[in-house]
Design an enzyme around this catalytic site. Structure first.
Site, PDB file in Angstrom:
ATOM      1  CG  HIS A 205     -45.559 -17.944   1.935  1.00  0.00           C
ATOM      2  ND1 HIS A 205     -45.505 -18.451   3.208  1.00  0.00           N
ATOM      3  CD2 HIS A 205     -45.402 -16.608   2.044  1.00  0.00           C
ATOM      4  CE1 HIS A 205     -45.340 -17.451   4.044  1.00  0.00           C
ATOM      5  NE2 HIS A 205     -45.260 -16.326   3.379  1.00  0.00           N
TER       6      HIS A 205
ATOM      7  CG  ASP B 118     -44.405  -9.090  -1.140  1.00  0.00           C
ATOM      8  OD1 ASP B 118     -45.095  -8.138  -0.751  1.00  0.00           O
ATOM      9  OD2 ASP B 118     -43.526  -9.622  -0.462  1.00  0.00           O
TER      10      ASP B 118
HETATM   11  N1  CMC Z   1     -40.793 -19.929  -8.497  1.00  0.00           N
HETATM   12  C1  CMC Z   1     -40.405 -21.139  -8.972  1.00  0.00           C
HETATM   13  N2  CMC Z   1     -40.181 -22.175  -8.171  1.00  0.00           N
HETATM   14  C2  CMC Z   1     -40.331 -21.999  -6.857  1.00  0.00           C
HETATM   15  C3  CMC Z   1     -40.737 -20.769  -6.301  1.00  0.00           C
HETATM   16  C4  CMC Z   1     -40.960 -19.714  -7.186  1.00  0.00           C
HETATM   17  N3  CMC Z   1     -41.312 -18.504  -6.732  1.00  0.00           N
HETATM   18  N4  CMC Z   1     -40.825 -20.865  -4.971  1.00  0.00           N
HETATM   19  C5  CMC Z   1     -40.479 -22.130  -4.686  1.00  0.00           C
HETATM   20  N5  CMC Z   1     -40.186 -22.800  -5.827  1.00  0.00           N
HETATM   21  C6  CMC Z   1     -39.760 -24.192  -5.931  1.00  0.00           C
HETATM   22  C7  CMC Z   1     -38.253 -24.290  -5.651  1.00  0.00           C
HETATM   23  O1  CMC Z   1     -37.499 -24.124  -6.836  1.00  0.00           O
HETATM   24  C8  CMC Z   1     -38.158 -25.669  -5.071  1.00  0.00           C
HETATM   25  O2  CMC Z   1     -38.254 -26.603  -6.120  1.00  0.00           O
HETATM   26  P1  CMC Z   1     -37.443 -27.976  -6.066  1.00  0.00           P
HETATM   27  O3  CMC Z   1     -38.010 -28.722  -4.900  1.00  0.00           O
HETATM   28  O4  CMC Z   1     -37.736 -28.594  -7.387  1.00  0.00           O
HETATM   29  O5  CMC Z   1     -36.009 -27.595  -5.881  1.00  0.00           O
HETATM   30  C9  CMC Z   1     -39.440 -25.801  -4.240  1.00  0.00           C
HETATM   31  O6  CMC Z   1     -40.392 -24.932  -4.892  1.00  0.00           O
HETATM   32  C10 CMC Z   1     -39.269 -25.368  -2.794  1.00  0.00           C
HETATM   33  O7  CMC Z   1     -38.737 -24.041  -2.815  1.00  0.00           O
HETATM   34  P2  CMC Z   1     -37.920 -23.394  -1.638  1.00  0.00           P
HETATM   35  O8  CMC Z   1     -37.244 -22.149  -2.119  1.00  0.00           O
HETATM   36  O9  CMC Z   1     -37.060 -24.440  -0.996  1.00  0.00           O
HETATM   37  O10 CMC Z   1     -39.083 -23.028  -0.644  1.00  0.00           O
HETATM   38  P3  CMC Z   1     -38.934 -22.150   0.628  1.00  0.00           P
HETATM   39  O11 CMC Z   1     -40.098 -22.488   1.501  1.00  0.00           O
HETATM   40  O12 CMC Z   1     -37.583 -22.267   1.224  1.00  0.00           O
HETATM   41  O13 CMC Z   1     -39.027 -20.667   0.063  1.00  0.00           O
HETATM   42  C11 CMC Z   1     -39.811 -18.593  -0.683  1.00  0.00           C
HETATM   43  C12 CMC Z   1     -40.128 -19.843   0.154  1.00  0.00           C
HETATM   44  C13 CMC Z   1     -40.867 -17.528  -0.444  1.00  0.00           C
HETATM   45  C14 CMC Z   1     -38.444 -18.016  -0.248  1.00  0.00           C
HETATM   46  C15 CMC Z   1     -39.760 -19.004  -2.166  1.00  0.00           C
HETATM   47  O14 CMC Z   1     -41.033 -19.491  -2.564  1.00  0.00           O
HETATM   48  C16 CMC Z   1     -39.312 -17.871  -3.070  1.00  0.00           C
HETATM   49  O15 CMC Z   1     -38.111 -17.651  -3.230  1.00  0.00           O
HETATM   50  N6  CMC Z   1     -40.292 -17.110  -3.681  1.00  0.00           N
HETATM   51  C17 CMC Z   1     -39.952 -15.988  -4.514  1.00  0.00           C
HETATM   52  C18 CMC Z   1     -39.661 -14.775  -3.624  1.00  0.00           C
HETATM   53  C19 CMC Z   1     -40.912 -14.210  -3.010  1.00  0.00           C
HETATM   54  O16 CMC Z   1     -41.924 -14.008  -3.661  1.00  0.00           O
HETATM   55  N7  CMC Z   1     -40.824 -13.875  -1.689  1.00  0.00           N
HETATM   56  C20 CMC Z   1     -41.930 -13.236  -0.968  1.00  0.00           C
HETATM   57  C21 CMC Z   1     -42.461 -14.109   0.123  1.00  0.00           C
HETATM   58  S1  CMC Z   1     -44.027 -13.508   0.776  1.00  0.00           S
HETATM   59  C22 CMC Z   1     -43.609 -12.092   1.604  1.00  0.00           C
HETATM   60  C23 CMC Z   1     -42.899 -12.385   2.872  1.00  0.00           C
HETATM   61  O17 CMC Z   1     -43.496 -13.019   3.757  1.00  0.00           O
HETATM   62  O18 CMC Z   1     -41.749 -11.929   2.978  1.00  0.00           O
END
Ligand code: CMC
Length: 379
Positions: free
Chosen positions: A261, A315
């Site tokens: 998140h 989720d």
């Molecule tokens: N699985 C594996 N690695 C992850 C994940 C994950 N679910 N989430 C983040 N990371 C890693 C990512 O690969 C990155 O690693 P590195 O720095 O080595 O490249 C680091 O953590 C930062 O990730 P990010 O995608 O830049 O983080 P963000 O803050 O932009 O994204 C997020 C947040 C929710 C989009 C992301 O965690 C994600 O894609 N999660 C899976 C989808 C998900 O479950 N979404 C529901 C969110 S909660 C409901 C809502 O509010 O909508």
């Protein structure tokens, strides 16, 4: 160019509005709606009461709640032309598309273009919260060849939705967990769809347009679509031990759906309370195998992803709960919208109080001073 602004991808950590609606402390696993802990609301409140709290800023009196509840019940019905519109949409289309189209169409039946009119704004708020579950349930039944069911005035918001969807009255435990899911998803500060609602609202567009643009934003798998993908992922895991599956997923740089998140760096408090409430339902119906698998995956992930601050978000468990209630997978995100509309509309009203149209900057990386080559001379 040197005088260009510095780009912050995803607007991470950039405030885009002052807001008094909800507060998140991502390190302490704290989420408050108008200062009240979301766990308390999930255990003690109802979606109707929580919606009022978000919209109005404080818990309602008995009378205010009774009036609001009765307004919502009175506005659940949708016009037959909206039902006809839903009938014309492809059965195989995603229900989020149908919901977005249905909400946009509502705006044509209830013009509410003067957003300086507080009475009209409130009427739109009530209509949107009341009618969105009816649109979702109607599309689902129509695509299966069933008639849409009219809403039942004797049931609360969550129980009536379950009825319109399944033609069954939910047990008290099922109605409770569905109501709690709606409470837990109702608001979450400046997430993508809420920002979308505020951006659209800042143009002084009508509230139906505001909500339909937010619905579009919620559709993506990185936002509301994640709970569907969690189940796809658990299906794909099959019999592979979760720790081994996870190791491989991490090695191939896959995102684990339902984990991570932007704000929470510990387990999402909504996931914790949802899991607790789900256990009540599972005590009646038995624990679904997917739930056991998810718990094992969470345990395995604590060692491998925990140190990076990646834990289950809401989720991760919501889809499993919905599936255990017999709700089809592609309705999970529409249910998120049924709930989040309360948050979107609270932000829309807050945006209007002190509005300035959103118009951010860009960092231009294109060409300059290009010659115009006549068509016949181009390669
Ligand atoms: N699985 C594996 N690695 C992850 C994940 C994950 N679910 N989430 C983040 N990371 C890693 C990512 O690969 C990155 O690693 P590195 O720095 O080595 O490249 C680091 O953590 C930062 O990730 P990010 O995608 O830049 O983080 P963000 O803050 O932009 O994204 C997020 C947040 C929710 C989009 C992301 O965690 C994600 O894609 N999660 C899976 C989808 C998900 O479950 N979404 C529901 C969110 S909660 C409901 C809502 O509010 O909508």
């Amino acid at each position: 160019m040197s005088d260009q602004p510095k780009l912050v991808p995803g607007l991470a950590d950039i405030p885009v509005a002052e807001s008094a609606i909800s507060f998140i402390d991502g390190k302490r696993a704290r989420l408050e709606y108008r200062g009240l802990a979301v766990e308390t609301l999930a255990r003690e409140s109802t979606f109707e009461e929580t919606s009022w709290l978000l919209l109005e800023g404080a818990l309602p009196s008995q009378r205010e709640l009774a009036n609001f509840d009765s307004e919502l019940r009175n506005h659940r019905r949708i016009k037959f032309k909206i039902v006809d519109l839903l009938k014309c949409l492809p059965e195989a289309g995603h229900p989020m598309g149908a919901l977005q189209a249905g909400v946009a169409a509502l705006g044509m039946f209830y013009p509410a273009c003067d957003v300086s009119d507080a009475r009209s704004n409130w009427d739109s708020v009530v209509r949107l919260i009341a009618k969105i579950p009816t649109i979702v349930a109607a599309f689902h039944r129509l695509r299966r060849g069933d008639e849409a069911l009219p809403p039942r005035d004797d049931l609360g918001h969550a129980a009536n939705f379950f009825w319109m969807l399944t033609e069954q009255e939910p047990s008290p435990a099922v109605a409770r967990v569905l109501d709690a899911c709606l409470i837990l998803h109702a608001e979450h500060s400046m997430n993508a769809s809420t920002f979308s609602a505020r951006v659209t609202g800042s143009t002084l567009a009508d509230p139906y347009t505001v909500v339909s643009s937010a619905i579009g934003t919620l559709t993506g798998p990185l936002h509301g679509g994640a709970n569907e993908e969690v189940l796809d992922m658990l299906d794909e895991m099959g019999d592979t031990p979760p720790a081994r599956w996870l190791e491989n997923a991490i090695a191939t740089k896959r995102k684990i759906m339902g984990f991570g998140h932007r704000v929470y760096k510990v387990k999402d408090p909504r996931a914790t309370v949802l899991q607790e409430l789900a256990e009540h339902v599972f005590a009646e119906s038995g624990k679904p195998p997917k739930y056991e698998l998810a718990v094992d995956l969470e345990r395995a992930a604590a060692a491998q992803l925990g140190p990076k601050g990646i834990y289950p978000n809401v989720d991760f468990y919501s889809g499993i709960v919905y599936q255990s209630l017999g709700i089809p997978r592609d309705l999970f995100t529409p249910i998120f919208a049924i709930s989040r509309v309360a948050g979107w509309l609270s932000h829309w009203l807050e945006q209007l109080e002190n509005n300035r149209i959103y118009r951010p900057e860009q960092v231009y990386v294109g060409n300059h001073d290009m010659p115009y080559t006549p068509l016949e001379k181009r390669p």
